[in-house]
Each structure stands twice: as C-alpha cells, then as structure tokens.
Motif scaffolding. Structure first.
Motif, short mmCIF file in Angstrom:
data_model
loop_
_atom_site.label_atom_id
_atom_site.label_comp_id
_atom_site.label_asym_id
_atom_site.label_seq_id
_atom_site.Cartn_x
_atom_site.Cartn_y
_atom_site.Cartn_z
N ARG A 1 26.59 11.22 -11.55
CA ARG A 1 27.96 11.52 -11.13
C ARG A 1 28.81 11.98 -12.34
O ARG A 1 29.52 12.97 -12.29
N THR A 2 28.66 11.16 -13.44
CA THR A 2 29.43 11.51 -14.65
C THR A 2 29.07 12.90 -15.12
O THR A 2 29.94 13.71 -15.49
N SER A 3 27.75 13.17 -15.08
CA SER A 3 27.29 14.49 -15.53
C SER A 3 27.92 15.58 -14.67
O SER A 3 28.37 16.60 -15.18
N THR A 4 27.95 15.31 -13.33
CA THR A 4 28.57 16.30 -12.42
C THR A 4 30.05 16.52 -12.78
O THR A 4 30.54 17.65 -12.87
N GLN A 5 30.72 15.37 -13.00
CA GLN A 5 32.17 15.46 -13.36
C GLN A 5 32.35 16.26 -14.63
O GLN A 5 33.23 17.13 -14.74
N LEU A 6 31.50 15.88 -15.64
CA LEU A 6 31.65 16.56 -16.93
C LEU A 6 31.40 18.05 -16.77
O LEU A 6 32.10 18.87 -17.36
N LEU B 1 33.61 23.32 -16.68
CA LEU B 1 33.91 24.59 -16.00
C LEU B 1 35.42 24.87 -16.01
O LEU B 1 35.87 25.99 -16.27
N VAL B 2 36.22 23.74 -15.73
CA VAL B 2 37.70 23.89 -15.74
C VAL B 2 38.17 24.35 -17.10
O VAL B 2 38.97 25.30 -17.23
N TYR B 3 37.63 23.64 -18.14
CA TYR B 3 38.05 23.98 -19.52
C TYR B 3 37.69 25.43 -19.84
O TYR B 3 38.49 26.15 -20.44
N LEU C 1 36.36 22.58 -26.68
CA LEU C 1 35.26 23.04 -25.83
C LEU C 1 33.91 22.65 -26.43
O LEU C 1 33.01 22.13 -25.74
N GLU C 2 33.82 22.90 -27.76
CA GLU C 2 32.59 22.54 -28.48
C GLU C 2 32.29 21.06 -28.34
O GLU C 2 31.17 20.64 -28.05
N GLU C 3 33.34 20.28 -28.49
CA GLU C 3 33.24 18.81 -28.40
C GLU C 3 32.72 18.42 -27.02
O GLU C 3 31.81 17.59 -26.87
N SER C 4 33.30 19.05 -25.98
CA SER C 4 32.91 18.72 -24.60
C SER C 4 31.46 19.07 -24.37
O SER C 4 30.71 18.32 -23.73
N GLU D 1 24.75 15.27 -25.01
CA GLU D 1 24.38 13.87 -25.29
C GLU D 1 24.13 13.12 -24.00
O GLU D 1 23.15 12.38 -23.85
N MET D 2 25.07 13.28 -23.05
CA MET D 2 24.97 12.59 -21.77
C MET D 2 23.67 12.99 -21.06
O MET D 2 22.97 12.14 -20.49
N GLN D 3 23.34 14.28 -21.13
CA GLN D 3 22.13 14.74 -20.46
C GLN D 3 20.87 14.11 -21.10
O GLN D 3 19.94 13.69 -20.41
N GLY D 4 20.92 14.02 -22.47
CA GLY D 4 19.83 13.38 -23.22
C GLY D 4 19.62 11.94 -22.75
O GLY D 4 18.47 11.51 -22.48
#
Ligand SMILES: Nc1ncnc2c1ncn2[C@@H]1O[C@H](COP(=O)(O)OP(=O)(O)OP(=O)(O)O)[C@@H](O)[C@H]1O
Length: 714
Positions: A198-203, A208-210, A98-101, A107-110
C-alpha cells in the motif's frame, strides 16, 4: 502585474516633468525674447549670452533626464534578474526533493523485495516442516499393529512405551505449537507485505504527483523566463533607442554649445574691454570725486555766505519789525489806555436772602454798561468790560490773558482786585481749588508760553508772595513769618527798588506752581487766627518776574506781573470800627488812597508821583510807571445791603478809567476852560453806533474833569 503598473506610472510622471520643463524653457525664452524686444537698447552680446545660457540649461537638463530615465530601467533589470535567480533556486529545490523521493521509493521497494524473499523462505521452511509432520503422522497412522504390538509390548514393557508415547505426544504438541507460531508469523508477514504494497502504491502516486507538479512548475518557469527575457530585451532595446536619440540630441546640443562658446568669445572680449574701461574709470574716480567735492565745498561756502548775509539781513529786519511791533503794541495800548477797568458782579451766595434782582442790571447790547438802581434813581456806569454773575473764571481770564503774556515781551503789568469785603476779590484772584482764579491761571499760562518759546529763548520765571498788613510787609514764601521786610533802593545804582530778604521761588515745572500757592496759603494761614478776616484787612501780592534771553540775538527782556488782591474797601463810618480795627481800616484807606493818587499822577503826567505814600504803591512803583499796564478789576456785591459800597467802588473805578482817556492830548486841555465843551462837541459829532463800529469809546464824564479828580474817596 503591479510592478508593470508602477513602471508605467513612473514613465508617465517623467514624461509630465519633461513636458513641464520644456514648457517653462519656452516661457523663459519667450520672456527673455520679450525683454530683449522691449529693451532694444541692450547690447547684442547680452542677448546672445542670454540665448546661450538657455541652450546650456536645455543641454544639461537633457543629460540629467536621460540619466534619470536609465536609472529606473537598470533597477527594473536588476529586479528581473533577482526573480530569475529565485525561480532557479526553487527549481533546484524541487529537483532535490524529487531525487529524495525516488531514492526513498527505491529503498522501500528493496525492503519489500527482501520481505518477500524472507516470507518465501519461511513459507518454504514451514511447508517442509508441515510436510514432514504430515508424513510422520501418516507413518504413525500406517503402523497400528506396531502400536498394538507396542501396546502389548507396553503391556509388557509399559513404562518404556508410555514414556515414548509421552515424548512423542510432547513432540507432536511442540510441533503443533511451532506450526501455529509459524502460521501467525506468516499472517503478520502477509499484513506487513500488504502495508508495504500500500505504502509503495501511495509513494508511487505521490511520485507521480510530484513529477506532474515539477513538470508544470518547470513549464511555468520556462514561460516566465522566456517572458522576462523578452521584456528585458524589449526594455534594453527601447532604452538603447532612447539613449541613442538622446545622445544624438546631446551631441547636437553640444555642437550648439560649442558654437555658442565660439560666439561667446567676442562677447567676452567686449566685456573684458568694458571691464578695463570701468577699472580705469574707478581708478580715476577718487580724483574726480575730490575735484567734485572741492567744487561742491566752494559752492556750499558760497551759498553759506549768501545765506548768512541773508540771515543777517533777516535778523536786522526781524529786530526792526520787533521794535516796530513793540511800538505798535505800545501805541495800541496807549490808544486803548494803559489802565483798563473791568467790573465783576459776584452771584448771590447760598444763605444770602438779600435778593439783588433789581439792584444790579446789565445792558444786553453793551457789555461795558452796568446799571445800579436804588429806590429813587438809576445809575449808569460805563467801564471797559462788565462780567455778569454767571461769568466763569475762564471767561474772566480770557479777557486778561493778553495783559499777562505781555510781560513775556518785557512789560510790567499790575492787576488789582478792588472792592468791598465779600465782593469776590479773593475768588477772582485766587479762586478755589477746583476752579482757580487769575493768579494760578496766569502763572500756568506764562509757564506754557515760555516753554513753547524754549528753543529760541531762555526764560526764567521767579515768584514772590508778600502781604501788606497795617503797612507792614511780610514774606509769604519765607521761613520766618514774623520778619518784617523793608523796601530799599538797589545799591547797584540802577535806581530800582528791592526788598532785602524777599524769597524768590524759581518755577521750573507745573508742579512748582502748585507748591508755590500751597506754601503761600499755608504761611498766610499760620500767621493769623482767622484767615478770612485777616485776608480782608491785608493786601496780598503775587509778584511774577519773567526774564528772558534770545539765544540767537542775545536780546534780553524782563517783565513783571503783579497780581494784587487788595484789602476790603468798606467805609469806616459804616463799619463803625474801633481800636485795632480802626487802625486796620485807616491803613487800608491810606494805601487805597495812595494808589488812587499814584494812578492819577501818572495819567496826568505829573512831575511828581507820590509812590512813597504807602508801602503798596512804593513796592509797585516800577510796575506802575513807564510803559506799564494796569488792570483794575472792580468787584461788586449784588446785595442791596451793600448798595452804597458798590456805588463807591464803581465811582472810583470809573474815575480811574476816565483818567486814562486823557492821555497825550490831556496836557493841552489841562486848565483850559474850553476843553470840556470841545470834548463834548467831539463826542456829539460821533453817533453812538459809529463809535461802537470803530471801537472808539466816549465816556459820560467830561474829559477835563478827569484831570481835576484828586484822591479817590473810598
Ligand atoms: N464769581 C463768584 N462765583 C461764585 N462765588 C463767588 C464769586 N465771587 C465770590 N464768591 C463767593 O463769595 C464769597 C466772598 O468772596 P471773597 O472771599 O472772594 O470776597 P473778598 O472780596 O475777597 O472778601 P475779603 O475782602 O473779605 O477777602 C466767597 O464765599 C466766594 O466763594
């Protein structure tokens, strides 16, 4: 779930085991109690010991039971702890993920923010440039006169203006190109932005799933941990309760065992006391044993003394009885007569056409009578026994075997086969290979009888075989067939005769018997050209000596059995013999006459018995005198052509037989003119049936005549 079922099964098995154990203990106690009840004589201490032993077993088993039940529970606890550890490590792994995700999403948001920033800057630059260009264009457009002027100037200064126009056009094209590049870059950045969004939305969705999954797992884990905790507490509680109760039971048992130990001590003291007592007895035992042995020895010696004196008495009685038996036997033989005469009629052989159907006949009611009939008269002959033509060798031997065995008791026995040539003498004495005659059967019987008596008696059977031909004695078991033997007085002073050089063969096994007969037959055959003819003209003697010593009494016996196959007894006149045959016939006649004379003299108790008149009688002298027994087997041919010889043989036999009837009493009647009538009168007083019932036999020939008989005519 599966673990729970296995646990329940194990608990059930343990429970069954425990129940079974207690049932067996109860059974054991019951059996022990029953035994105690049955064996009320057993000491109380033993019973108590038995109870204590059972209590000990129960205690030990309870402890081992508790241990065996605690062991699976501990195992189960360890398993649960292991499961908790596993779950905890799984939760940690999920948290790490979870921490990793989360970090990845940051990072992705940055990156997205940076991209947006760059895009803004580029857009700003582009819009500035675009505005500059538009302004420039507008300025250019707003200065047409100048262009005209410039054109004019161009027209004036054409090369410069043209160059400037070309540069401006090139600049404008470059700017146009730069603009289109900037637009393309913008489009790419917009695409990248869309992708990143899109990736950000998926992540985010994944996060949320995790997060949901983690919450669920954590909930499950917590619930399971709680269950396990509860179960663990319950199991521990149960085990504790059980252990407590078992401990209580063990304590109780221990108290019982202690009590038992306290009660065992007196039993132990009793046992020690018994043991000491036994020890003392064991120490005393050798002396007691020695004393008992000495007493037993004395008793045994006394009993042995008594038994040996009883034995002596028995031995004395036995000897007396033996003597009595011998006397009785002798008396019986004397009553029956020392000479017995049998007659055997041979069957008509194959190839003999001279039918004898009517010549010889037998009495169906009396086996001692024989009838001979010729054309004119019927003759009756009475003998001791008549064998008809169908009589077997075995039947004949049955009648003579008592005589044969009497030589084991020390009697001398002679069995003669008498008759004309071809009447069956050799068949009766020697027999044929498949059906042996008296000789072989007698030797075998003697051998088996002495073997039976072997433990008490030590017997030795020796055999000699001789032939008397023309008054010459030949050894049939020796190596030298040509040697003539002589009969001499034994130099030991015993008054007995002996034949120097005569071979004596000791029979030690049944095979020896066969060997003796084979050798005798072979030697007899090698010495002559025609055995049949030769055997007709010679006497063949088988002499068996049986000497025995009783191992306990030292008593000695010696008996002799002479089995004689006499030469043919046909008349010289009829045979018409000449030369050597005449001499043979004369010799045969001489010896047969001498035999008749000897028998006559013996039975008449003559002071002189003419044994020396022939080799045959001289050789048999010790077996014909004294208490010896003689059997004459008269052989008769059934042929009509042999009628006269048969009559002669039977007359001779009858004379011999009647002589023996005149035993002790004969001497009184000798030379008495009234004796004949007295015998006749005596005979008439006994009806025939009575005489048959009592076994007393009277003969048709008057008694005095018996004594008057001289030499038998052959
Ligand atoms: N009981 C019998 N049963 C069958 N055959 C017999 C019997 N007796 C004699 N014979 C036969 O009769 C024949 C003559 O018998 P055997 O040779 O014994 O007479 P023998 O009197 O000994 O004569 P010899 O004086 O010449 O020696 C033989 O072939 C023999 O096998």
């Amino acid at each position: 779930m599966g673990v729970g079922v296995a646990w329940a099964n194990q608990v059930r098995v343990e429970a069954v085991k425990t129940v079974f154990f207690y049932v067996s203990i109860v059974a054991l106690v019951c059996v022990g109690y029953g035994r105690c009840l049955v064996g009320r004589t057993r000491p109380e201490s033993e019973k108590r010991l038995c109870y204590k032993y059972v209590w000990c077993i129960i205690t030990v088993h309870s402890v081992s039971c508790w241990e065996s039940q605690a062991r699976p529970r501990q195992k189960r606890l360890a398993e649960l702890e292991q499961q908790v550890l596993e779950k905890a490590s799984r939760v940690e792994t999920l948290s790490r993920q979870l921490e990793e995700s989360k970090r990845h999403a940051g990072e992705m948001q940055g990156q997205l923010e940076e991209s947006k920033c760059q895009q803004g800057e580029v857009e700003q630059q582009l819009s500035v440039r675009l505005r500059d260009c538009e302004e420039e264009l507008a300025r250019q457009a707003a200065r047409p006169h100048q262009v005209k002027f410039v054109t004019e100037i161009v027209e004036v200064e054409s090369s410069e203006s043209q160059q400037a126009v070309a540069e401006a056009q090139a600049k404008s094209a470059a700017l146009q190109e730069q603009l289109s590049l900037q637009r393309q870059l913008l489009r790419e950045l917009e695409t990248q932005l869309h992708d990143s969004q899109r990736t950000s939305t998926q992540l985010r969705a994944q996060i949320l799933v995790y997060e949901g999954e983690m919450e669920r797992a954590q909930g499950q884990l917590e619930a399971e941990m709680q269950n396990l905790e509860e179960e663990k507490n319950r199991v521990i509680e149960e085990a504790f309760i059980r252990a407590e109760s078992e401990m209580k039971a063990v304590h109780d048992n221990l108290a019982g065992v202690r009590m038992n130990l306290l009660t065992l001590q007196p039993a132990l003291r009793t046992l020690t006391c018994d043991y000491n007592c036994l020890k003392r007895q064991v120490q005393d035992f050798p002396f007691m044993l020695e004393k008992a042995i000495t007493e037993a020895k004395q008793e045994i010696c006394q009993v042995i003394g008594e038994v040996s004196s009883a034995n002596q008495e028995l031995l004395r009685k036995y000897k007396r009885e033996m003597n009595l038996r011998k006397k009785c036997h002798n008396e019986l033989v004397r009553m029956k007569g020392n000479i017995r005469v049998f007659c055997r009629v041979r069957p008509v052989c194959r190839g003999e056409h001279d039918s004898a159907e009517n010549m010889v006949s037998f009495d169906p009611d009396d086996d001692a009578l024989l009838y001979l009939s010729n054309k004119v008269k019927l003759m009756t002959f009475e003998l001791d026994k008549v064998f008809h033509p169908q009589a077997t060798q075995e039947e004949v031997f049955q009648e003579v075997q008592s005589l044969v065995t009497s030589c084991i008791d020390g009697f001398n026995v002679c069995i003669f086969a008498y008759g004309q040539t071809g009447s069956g003498k050799t068949y009766t004495m020697e027999g044929v290979a498949k059906d042996p005659g008296i000789n072989q059967r007698a030797l075998r019987l003697l051998f088996s009888e002495v073997t039976e008596k072997a433990p008490d008696w030590d017997f030795k059977i020796t055999v000699s075989m001789v032939e008397i031909y023309n008054e010459t004695l030949r050894n049939l078991l020796g190596d030298n067939q040509g040697e003539k033997l002589d009969i001499k007085m034994n130099p030991d002073g015993s008054g007995h005769l002996y034949v120097p050089g005569l071979t004596e063969f000791t029979v030690q096994s049944p095979e020896d018997i066969n060997r003796v007969f084979e050798l005798g037959h072979m030697n007899r055959a090698t010495a002559c050209t025609n055995l049949n003819e030769h055997s007709s003209r010679s006497h063949a003697l088988l002499i068996i000596t049986v000497a025995g010593v009783n191992s306990s009494t030292g008593h000695r016996t010696q008996g002799k059995l002479n089995l004689v196959d006499l030469a043919g007894s046909e008349r010289i006149a009829k045979s018409g013999a000449e030369g050597s045959r005449l001499r043979e016939a004369q010799c045969i006649n001489k010896s047969l006459s001498a035999l008749g004379d000897v028998i006559n003299a013996l039975r008449s108790r003559h002071s002189h018995v003419p044994f020396r008149n022939s080799r045959l009688t001289y050789l048999l002298s010790d077996s014909l005198s004294g208490d010896s027994k003689t059997l004459m087997m008269v052989q008769v041919s059934p042929l009509v052509s042999n009628m006269s010889e048969s009559v002669c043989s039977l007359k001779f036999a009858q004379r011999v037989r009647t002589i023996e009837l005149g035993n002790a009493t004969r001497r009184q009647w000798e030379n008495s003119s009234t004796s004949s009538s007295s015998a006749q009168a005596l005979r008439q007083t006994f009806p025939r049936s009575l005489s048959q019932i009592w076994g007393i036999r009277f003969h048709s020939v008057p008694l005095p005549l018996m004594i008057q008989v001289g030499k038998p005519t052959v």
